[in-house]
Design an enzyme around this catalytic site. Structure first.
Site, PDB file in Angstrom:
ATOM      1  N   GLN A 119       0.826  -1.201   0.000  1.00  0.00           N
ATOM      2  CA  GLN A 119       0.000   0.000   0.000  1.00  0.00           C
ATOM      3  C   GLN A 119       0.865   1.257   0.000  1.00  0.00           C
ATOM      4  O   GLN A 119       1.915   1.302   0.640  1.00  0.00           O
ATOM      5  CB  GLN A 119      -0.906   0.014   1.228  1.00  0.00           C
ATOM      6  CG  GLN A 119      -1.961  -1.084   1.235  1.00  0.00           C
ATOM      7  CD  GLN A 119      -3.163  -0.751   0.364  1.00  0.00           C
ATOM      8  OE1 GLN A 119      -3.178   0.246  -0.366  1.00  0.00           O
ATOM      9  NE2 GLN A 119      -4.184  -1.581   0.429  1.00  0.00           N
ATOM     10  N   TYR A 148      -5.443 -13.407  -1.268  1.00  0.00           N
ATOM     11  CA  TYR A 148      -4.673 -12.476  -2.110  1.00  0.00           C
ATOM     12  C   TYR A 148      -3.609 -11.869  -1.201  1.00  0.00           C
ATOM     13  O   TYR A 148      -3.622 -10.668  -0.935  1.00  0.00           O
ATOM     14  CB  TYR A 148      -5.561 -11.392  -2.708  1.00  0.00           C
ATOM     15  CG  TYR A 148      -6.653 -11.896  -3.632  1.00  0.00           C
ATOM     16  CD1 TYR A 148      -6.461 -11.936  -5.015  1.00  0.00           C
ATOM     17  CD2 TYR A 148      -7.867 -12.331  -3.129  1.00  0.00           C
ATOM     18  CE1 TYR A 148      -7.461 -12.382  -5.867  1.00  0.00           C
ATOM     19  CE2 TYR A 148      -8.876 -12.785  -3.968  1.00  0.00           C
ATOM     20  CZ  TYR A 148      -8.670 -12.804  -5.329  1.00  0.00           C
ATOM     21  OH  TYR A 148      -9.657 -13.248  -6.179  1.00  0.00           O
ATOM     22  N   GLU A 171      -0.921 -16.365  -3.217  1.00  0.00           N
ATOM     23  CA  GLU A 171      -0.591 -15.229  -4.082  1.00  0.00           C
ATOM     24  C   GLU A 171       0.002 -15.768  -5.382  1.00  0.00           C
ATOM     25  O   GLU A 171       0.748 -16.753  -5.372  1.00  0.00           O
ATOM     26  CB  GLU A 171       0.409 -14.314  -3.383  1.00  0.00           C
ATOM     27  CG  GLU A 171       0.988 -13.211  -4.243  1.00  0.00           C
ATOM     28  CD  GLU A 171      -0.067 -12.252  -4.766  1.00  0.00           C
ATOM     29  OE1 GLU A 171      -0.061 -11.992  -5.977  1.00  0.00           O
ATOM     30  OE2 GLU A 171      -0.885 -11.773  -3.964  1.00  0.00           O
ATOM     31  N   ASP A 222      -8.571  -9.803  -0.362  1.00  0.00           N
ATOM     32  CA  ASP A 222      -8.078  -8.457  -0.670  1.00  0.00           C
ATOM     33  C   ASP A 222      -7.678  -8.432  -2.141  1.00  0.00           C
ATOM     34  O   ASP A 222      -6.499  -8.345  -2.489  1.00  0.00           O
ATOM     35  CB  ASP A 222      -6.884  -8.115   0.235  1.00  0.00           C
ATOM     36  CG  ASP A 222      -6.414  -6.673   0.062  1.00  0.00           C
ATOM     37  OD1 ASP A 222      -7.117  -5.899  -0.619  1.00  0.00           O
ATOM     38  OD2 ASP A 222      -5.347  -6.332   0.590  1.00  0.00           O
ATOM     39  N   CYS A 249     -10.166  -1.963  -2.786  1.00  0.00           N
ATOM     40  CA  CYS A 249      -9.869  -0.601  -3.234  1.00  0.00           C
ATOM     41  C   CYS A 249     -10.882  -0.138  -4.273  1.00  0.00           C
ATOM     42  O   CYS A 249     -10.739   0.935  -4.847  1.00  0.00           O
ATOM     43  CB  CYS A 249      -8.454  -0.523  -3.810  1.00  0.00           C
ATOM     44  SG  CYS A 249      -8.177  -1.590  -5.232  1.00  0.00           S
TER      45      CYS A 249
END
Length: 298
Positions: A119, A148, A171, A222, A249
């Site tokens: 981030q 994720y 991932e 996520d 997001c």
């Protein structure tokens, strides 16, 4: 300010040496992107130049100038000669320094490579992950899947909260998984022993885990802006966790996926926006969805 300083050093060098930037229309020029990362809490700086070819003229001159920037840690060259809007190429080579920079969120220290997702607002990220952890409602013994997981940012937050439990992170980026394993190891044997990370597509991994009969107590999602694919959501439903915590997001795709889970027996109990991108239209959000009797306790 430090990122701006690095950018000025690189741009002055390119102008001085007559090195052309990339022309998307004609697919010409050399330098496509100047990719700079800085650890907010460590001050470590990584520079990655994305080029059309493998060689940057007089690279040694640029390197000596970058070494004068406080915190400069790594220089990478990434070759991307395709007609694409993807930033990094497959070929990413370390030319100077460490293979990663480090940063810290909530007492957890992370190694960050060029391809690692991290981030851009670490101060607000602490609030985002703290709210996700709160929504997970962990008691300390649960099995949690993070589908994720990136470099393990959320996974390792969860690992600290389940001393008698287990955390599995999934991932698709190999470099991120290696960083996640290293980050877990640095947190000590206890965390490393209960944390498992493997490289796979989230949907495929979730489908396989569901087929193996594994049933996590909590699933953390996520995903990127496009949200989750059908395979991932279907596998989550088959694994039947008590709670699903969805960090997003893109509230639009989060709402779409939450509505799909609602149709499969989950109930959205809480939603919390968290502003990581001030002065823009973008906003992160956290949603907790619960199943069965667990919903009544929230």
């Amino acid at each position: 300010p430090v990122i701006n300083e690095v950018l000025a050093v690189v741009m002055d060098f390119l102008r001085e040496k007559g090195i052309e930037g990339y022309d998307e229309e004609h697919h010409s020029g050399l330098v496509r992107h100047i990719f700079i990362r800085r650890g907010y809490f460590t001050g470590q700086v990584m520079v990655c130049l994305v080029l059309m070819k493998e060689t940057l003229p007089e690279e040694a001159v640029l390197l000596e100038r970058l070494k004068k920037v406080e915190g400069f840690t790594s220089l990478y060259i990434s070759v991307n000669s395709r007609r694409t809007n993807v930033i990094l190429g497959e070929d990413v080579r370390l030319r100077f320094g460490k293979a990663y920079i480090e940063d810290e969120i909530g007492g957890v220290r992370y190694q960050i490579s060029p391809k690692s997702f991290y981030q851009v607002n670490p101060v607000q990220t602490q609030k985002l992950y703290a709210r996700a952890l709160d929504f997970a409602g962990l008691q300390g013994h649960e099995t949690v899947w993070d589908l994720y997981c990136g470099i393990g940012t959320i996974s390792l937050f969860l690992a600290k909260a389940v001393p008698q439990g287990k955390v599995v992170g999934v991932e698709i980026v190999p470099e991120a998984i290696e960083s996640a394993k290293a980050n877990a190891a640095r947190m000590g044997e206890a965390v490393a022993a209960k944390s498992r990370f493997f490289c796979a597509d989230a949907g495929q991994a979730a489908t396989q885990l569901a087929a193996e009969g594994l049933h996590p107590d909590v699933v953390m999602l996520d995903p990127p802006r496009k949200g989750c694919d059908g395979a991932t959501l279907s596998a989550v439903v088959r694994m039947a966790p008590r709670r699903v915590v969805y960090v997003s997001c893109n509230p639009a795709t989060a709402a779409r996926d939450a509505a799909w889970l609602e149709q499969k027996g989950y109930h959205a109990e809480k939603v919390q926006p968290v502003d990581l991108f001030p002065r823009t239209k973008h906003c992160e959000c956290v949603i907790v969805l619960s199943k069965g009797t667990d919903a009544a306790s929230l």
